[in-house]
Design an enzyme around this catalytic site. Sequence first.
Site, PDB file in Angstrom:
ATOM      1  N   ALA A 152       0.829  -1.207   0.000  1.00 28.55           N
ATOM      2  CA  ALA A 152       0.000   0.000   0.000  1.00 28.55           C
ATOM      3  C   ALA A 152       0.861   1.255   0.000  1.00 28.55           C
ATOM      4  CB  ALA A 152      -0.927  -0.010   1.212  1.00 28.55           C
ATOM      5  N   TYR A 153       1.926   1.249   0.785  1.00 33.93           N
ATOM      6  CA  TYR A 153       2.807   2.415   0.866  1.00 33.93           C
ATOM      7  C   TYR A 153       3.475   2.677  -0.477  1.00 33.93           C
ATOM      8  CZ  TYR A 153       6.494   5.505   2.625  1.00 33.93           C
ATOM      9  OH  TYR A 153       7.337   6.571   2.828  1.00 33.93           O
ATOM     10  N   ALA A 154       4.014   1.630  -1.084  1.00 37.85           N
ATOM     11  CA  ALA A 154       4.679   1.792  -2.383  1.00 37.85           C
ATOM     12  C   ALA A 154       3.690   2.257  -3.449  1.00 37.85           C
ATOM     13  CB  ALA A 154       5.335   0.477  -2.799  1.00 37.85           C
TER      14      ALA A 154
END
Length: 244
Positions: A152-154
């Site tokens: 999700a962060y990437a």
Amino acid sequence: MSTASRIAIVTGGSRGIGRAVASRLAAAGQDVAVVYASNAKEADAAVGEIEAAGARGIALRADVADEGEVAAAFDAVEQRLGPVDVVVNAAGVMALRPIRELDLTELDRQLRVNVRGTFVVAKVAARRIRPGGAIVAFSTSVTRLHLPAYGAYAASKGAVEALVPILAKELGERDITVNAVAPGPTATELFFDGKSQQLIDRIAGLSPMNRLGTPQDIAELVTFLAGPGRWVNGQTVFANGAAA
């Protein structure tokens, strides 16, 4: 325009990389407004570091995903310091969990801060920043490292990388540069949170320098892009010690 004696806004400037950036810009001769989400005490401490470097500093609370609050922060900076030349959007959140396990509320939070927040700050900055200025956003080297649990962060930071070159072309006629910095693993509270020492050591070993980056490492690059680096534009610059 001299790249010293500028006025900068640093979101996420109360801690971690953002705080190091605020101090380094101050050391380079820029007055700095620290925009923070909730920790007023740390923001005030960051202002103290800015003033110790010989620059003017102020702290302002704003939600980077709220256009009205971001615009109000720009208003306050213009009234108290002067017209804005540099905007560094270091505000961000990260929740690590395998994609199959990630609660969608955590996904929504990361998209709100990391994607919408970047877009809102960029939108307001594009309207308010002076010609000859610079905008610096933040991506991450995880978009190349492809580490498990960072899905999700990437993904949220991939959106930042897509936005930057488009905004650079939109603002080029006003001589405003737009770039993103993509740090590798960096020794901040955000990075250490929830990680075992074994995992930290393994991640540090991804770099041939066998260490984590420091907030100061990243701040040096941001200061270059926010100052003399006028011919670097529309780029995502990776700062990871060759970890990716």
